[in-house]
Design a protein around this motif. Structure first.
Motif, PDB file in Angstrom:
ATOM      1  N   THR A  67      94.789  49.791  -7.477  1.00  0.00           N
ATOM      2  CA  THR A  67      94.460  49.947  -9.089  1.00  0.00           C
ATOM      3  C   THR A  67      93.180  49.048  -8.987  1.00  0.00           C
ATOM      4  OG1 THR A  67      95.948  48.791  -9.669  1.00  0.00           O
ATOM      5  CG2 THR A  67      96.007  51.188  -9.554  1.00  0.00           C
ATOM      6  N   LEU A  68      91.660  49.649 -10.769  1.00  0.00           N
ATOM      7  CA  LEU A  68      91.350  48.267 -11.363  1.00  0.00           C
ATOM      8  C   LEU A  68      91.489  48.529 -12.618  1.00  0.00           C
ATOM      9  CD1 LEU A  68      87.859  49.511  -9.566  1.00  0.00           C
ATOM     10  CD2 LEU A  68      88.901  47.791  -9.283  1.00  0.00           C
ATOM     11  N   PRO A  69      91.731  47.565 -13.596  1.00  0.00           N
ATOM     12  CA  PRO A  69      91.586  47.451 -14.671  1.00  0.00           C
ATOM     13  C   PRO A  69      91.056  49.029 -15.210  1.00  0.00           C
ATOM     14  CG  PRO A  69      90.716  45.264 -14.551  1.00  0.00           C
ATOM     15  CD  PRO A  69      90.999  46.158 -13.500  1.00  0.00           C
ATOM     16  N   GLY A  70      91.465  49.838 -16.902  1.00  0.00           N
ATOM     17  CA  GLY A  70      91.177  50.601 -17.450  1.00  0.00           C
ATOM     18  C   GLY A  70      90.561  51.185 -16.629  1.00  0.00           C
ATOM     19  N   GLN A  71      90.545  51.842 -15.059  1.00  0.00           N
ATOM     20  CA  GLN A  71      89.404  53.008 -14.815  1.00  0.00           C
ATOM     21  C   GLN A  71      90.497  53.460 -13.443  1.00  0.00           C
ATOM     22  OE1 GLN A  71      85.539  52.765 -14.725  1.00  0.00           O
ATOM     23  NE2 GLN A  71      85.535  51.327 -12.986  1.00  0.00           N
ATOM     24  N   ASP A  72      90.120  54.535 -12.860  1.00  0.00           N
ATOM     25  CA  ASP A  72      90.514  54.838 -12.138  1.00  0.00           C
ATOM     26  C   ASP A  72      89.462  54.893 -10.719  1.00  0.00           C
ATOM     27  OD1 ASP A  72      91.670  56.191  -9.745  1.00  0.00           O
ATOM     28  OD2 ASP A  72      91.076  58.554  -9.675  1.00  0.00           O
ATOM     29  N   TRP A  73      90.130  54.286  -9.357  1.00  0.00           N
ATOM     30  CA  TRP A  73      88.482  53.686  -8.592  1.00  0.00           C
ATOM     31  C   TRP A  73      87.398  54.117  -8.553  1.00  0.00           C
ATOM     32  CZ3 TRP A  73      89.054  54.074  -3.638  1.00  0.00           C
ATOM     33  CH2 TRP A  73      89.721  55.305  -2.908  1.00  0.00           C
ATOM     34  N   ARG A  74      88.447  55.691  -8.195  1.00  0.00           N
ATOM     35  CA  ARG A  74      87.300  56.901  -7.608  1.00  0.00           C
ATOM     36  C   ARG A  74      86.400  57.434  -8.351  1.00  0.00           C
ATOM     37  NH1 ARG A  74      89.429  60.508  -2.843  1.00  0.00           N
ATOM     38  NH2 ARG A  74      91.256  58.914  -1.835  1.00  0.00           N
ATOM     39  N   THR A  75      86.441  57.133  -9.201  1.00  0.00           N
ATOM     40  CA  THR A  75      85.219  56.944 -10.802  1.00  0.00           C
ATOM     41  C   THR A  75      83.807  56.032 -11.007  1.00  0.00           C
ATOM     42  OG1 THR A  75      86.945  55.790 -12.496  1.00  0.00           O
ATOM     43  CG2 THR A  75      87.503  58.534 -12.162  1.00  0.00           C
ATOM     44  N   ILE A  76      84.680  54.779  -9.889  1.00  0.00           N
ATOM     45  CA  ILE A  76      83.118  53.851  -9.953  1.00  0.00           C
ATOM     46  C   ILE A  76      81.870  54.269 -10.068  1.00  0.00           C
ATOM     47  CG2 ILE A  76      82.549  51.665  -9.774  1.00  0.00           C
ATOM     48  CD1 ILE A  76      85.798  51.346  -8.938  1.00  0.00           C
ATOM     49  N   SER A  77      80.931  54.511 -10.469  1.00  0.00           N
ATOM     50  CA  SER A  77      79.201  54.476 -10.171  1.00  0.00           C
ATOM     51  C   SER A  77      78.293  53.449 -10.194  1.00  0.00           C
ATOM     52  CB  SER A  77      78.949  56.187 -11.048  1.00  0.00           C
ATOM     53  OG  SER A  77      79.108  55.698 -12.066  1.00  0.00           O
ATOM     54  N   ILE A  78      77.267  53.440  -9.536  1.00  0.00           N
ATOM     55  CA  ILE A  78      76.355  52.537 -10.156  1.00  0.00           C
ATOM     56  C   ILE A  78      75.168  53.374 -10.401  1.00  0.00           C
ATOM     57  CG2 ILE A  78      74.912  51.046  -8.932  1.00  0.00           C
ATOM     58  CD1 ILE A  78      77.312  50.527  -6.977  1.00  0.00           C
ATOM     59  N   GLY A  79      75.170  53.116 -11.940  1.00  0.00           N
ATOM     60  CA  GLY A  79      74.003  53.816 -12.162  1.00  0.00           C
ATOM     61  C   GLY A  79      74.194  55.264 -12.394  1.00  0.00           C
ATOM     62  N   PRO A  80      73.443  56.226 -13.140  1.00  0.00           N
ATOM     63  CA  PRO A  80      73.763  57.214 -12.911  1.00  0.00           C
ATOM     64  C   PRO A  80      73.200  58.267 -12.088  1.00  0.00           C
ATOM     65  CG  PRO A  80      71.367  57.293 -13.510  1.00  0.00           C
ATOM     66  CD  PRO A  80      71.578  55.818 -13.569  1.00  0.00           C
ATOM     67  N   GLY A  81      74.429  58.597 -11.328  1.00  0.00           N
ATOM     68  CA  GLY A  81      74.962  59.493 -10.314  1.00  0.00           C
ATOM     69  C   GLY A  81      74.572  58.892  -8.494  1.00  0.00           C
ATOM     70  N   ILE A  82      74.386  57.662  -9.297  1.00  0.00           N
ATOM     71  CA  ILE A  82      75.492  57.158  -7.772  1.00  0.00           C
ATOM     72  C   ILE A  82      77.319  56.641  -7.184  1.00  0.00           C
ATOM     73  CG2 ILE A  82      75.154  55.208  -6.332  1.00  0.00           C
ATOM     74  CD1 ILE A  82      72.176  55.017  -7.028  1.00  0.00           C
ATOM     75  N   ALA A  83      77.797  57.520  -6.854  1.00  0.00           N
ATOM     76  CA  ALA A  83      79.044  57.869  -7.029  1.00  0.00           C
ATOM     77  C   ALA A  83      79.851  56.657  -5.754  1.00  0.00           C
ATOM     78  CB  ALA A  83      79.751  59.266  -7.196  1.00  0.00           C
ATOM     79  N   ILE A  84      80.592  55.888  -6.032  1.00  0.00           N
ATOM     80  CA  ILE A  84      80.769  54.608  -4.995  1.00  0.00           C
ATOM     81  C   ILE A  84      81.517  55.395  -5.142  1.00  0.00           C
ATOM     82  CG2 ILE A  84      80.693  52.741  -6.836  1.00  0.00           C
ATOM     83  CD1 ILE A  84      79.636  51.382  -4.476  1.00  0.00           C
ATOM     84  N   GLY A  85      82.468  54.990  -6.006  1.00  0.00           N
ATOM     85  CA  GLY A  85      84.273  55.792  -6.027  1.00  0.00           C
ATOM     86  C   GLY A  85      84.429  56.237  -5.026  1.00  0.00           C
ATOM     87  N   ARG A  86      83.771  57.753  -5.563  1.00  0.00           N
ATOM     88  CA  ARG A  86      84.282  58.997  -3.919  1.00  0.00           C
ATOM     89  C   ARG A  86      84.165  58.388  -2.467  1.00  0.00           C
ATOM     90  NH1 ARG A  86      81.239  64.259  -6.435  1.00  0.00           N
ATOM     91  NH2 ARG A  86      80.172  62.420  -8.093  1.00  0.00           N
ATOM     92  N   PHE A  87      82.622  58.231  -2.757  1.00  0.00           N
ATOM     93  CA  PHE A  87      81.964  57.746  -1.432  1.00  0.00           C
ATOM     94  C   PHE A  87      83.269  56.818  -0.285  1.00  0.00           C
ATOM     95  CE2 PHE A  87      80.651  54.714   1.850  1.00  0.00           C
ATOM     96  CZ  PHE A  87      79.609  55.163   2.219  1.00  0.00           C
ATOM     97  N   PHE A  88      84.132  55.725  -1.358  1.00  0.00           N
ATOM     98  CA  PHE A  88      84.831  54.984  -0.907  1.00  0.00           C
ATOM     99  C   PHE A  88      86.173  56.134  -0.177  1.00  0.00           C
ATOM    100  CE2 PHE A  88      82.501  51.036  -2.306  1.00  0.00           C
ATOM    101  CZ  PHE A  88      81.947  51.123  -1.148  1.00  0.00           C
ATOM    102  N   GLY A  89      86.342  56.180  -1.371  1.00  0.00           N
ATOM    103  CA  GLY A  89      87.628  57.633  -1.267  1.00  0.00           C
ATOM    104  C   GLY A  89      87.574  58.493  -0.349  1.00  0.00           C
ATOM    105  N   SER A  90      86.466  59.007   0.194  1.00  0.00           N
ATOM    106  CA  SER A  90      86.212  59.699   1.178  1.00  0.00           C
ATOM    107  C   SER A  90      85.975  58.908   3.021  1.00  0.00           C
ATOM    108  CB  SER A  90      84.532  60.221   1.580  1.00  0.00           C
ATOM    109  OG  SER A  90      84.443  61.009   0.439  1.00  0.00           O
ATOM    110  N   ILE A  91      85.664  57.797   2.219  1.00  0.00           N
ATOM    111  CA  ILE A  91      86.259  56.956   3.796  1.00  0.00           C
ATOM    112  C   ILE A  91      88.017  56.000   3.783  1.00  0.00           C
ATOM    113  CG2 ILE A  91      85.706  54.267   4.362  1.00  0.00           C
ATOM    114  CD1 ILE A  91      83.020  54.668   3.408  1.00  0.00           C
TER     115      ILE A  91
END
Length: 143
Positions: free
Chosen positions: A58-82
């Motif tokens: 967990t990350l404070p205040g949000q789901d770790w799969r929703t983390i994104s860097i800038g607009p459209g770069i969903a790094i959380g989904r990528f790590f979730g897929s890994i």
């Protein structure tokens, strides 16, 4: 025109032989079963494993799969897929290991030698005679 008809019939016959061969049919069945098994494994990961893993990551205040860097770069989904891939690979590895262990037990049971004492004695005698013949031939090449 007759050549075209013969070629077409030959092509159709060749295709029919190819499509009906056991390998193609087996491949089709394996593909269908693999798709169904993939759904089972995906459900296992998403519905059973990830709910247990999410509180650990967990990350404070949000789901770790929703983390994104800038607009459209969903790094959380990528790590979730890994993470999903690693869990699926582990489950498949354990399943395949269990199947191989089961097959080895079947092979060992099928390969048990017969316990006929006359047959065992005959095999030992044959091996001893072969060894003696080889020894004599190496000592005296004229035989």
């Amino acid at each position: 025109m007759a050549k075209i008809n013969r070629r077409a019939r030959s092509f159709i016959n060749d295709f029919r032989e190819f499509a009906v061969k056991g390998n193609v049919v087996d491949l089709a069945i394996a593909f269908i079963i693999g798709g169904a098994f993939g759904k089972i494994v995906t459900s296992f990961v998403q519905d059973l494993i990830m709910p247990l893993m999410n509180p650990l990551i967990t990350l404070p205040g949000q789901d770790w799969r929703t983390i994104s860097i800038g607009p459209g770069i969903a790094i959380g989904r990528f790590f979730g897929s890994i993470v999903d891939f690693l869990i699926i690979a582990f489950v498949l590895f354990v399943t395949i290991q269990a199947l191989q262990k089961f097959k080895r037990k079947e092979q060992v049971a099928a390969e048990l030698p017969s316990s006929d004492s006359h047959l065992v004695a005959q095999e030992r005698l044959t091996e001893a005679l072969n060894h003696l013949t080889q020894t004599l031939e190496t000592r005296n090449p004229q035989i």
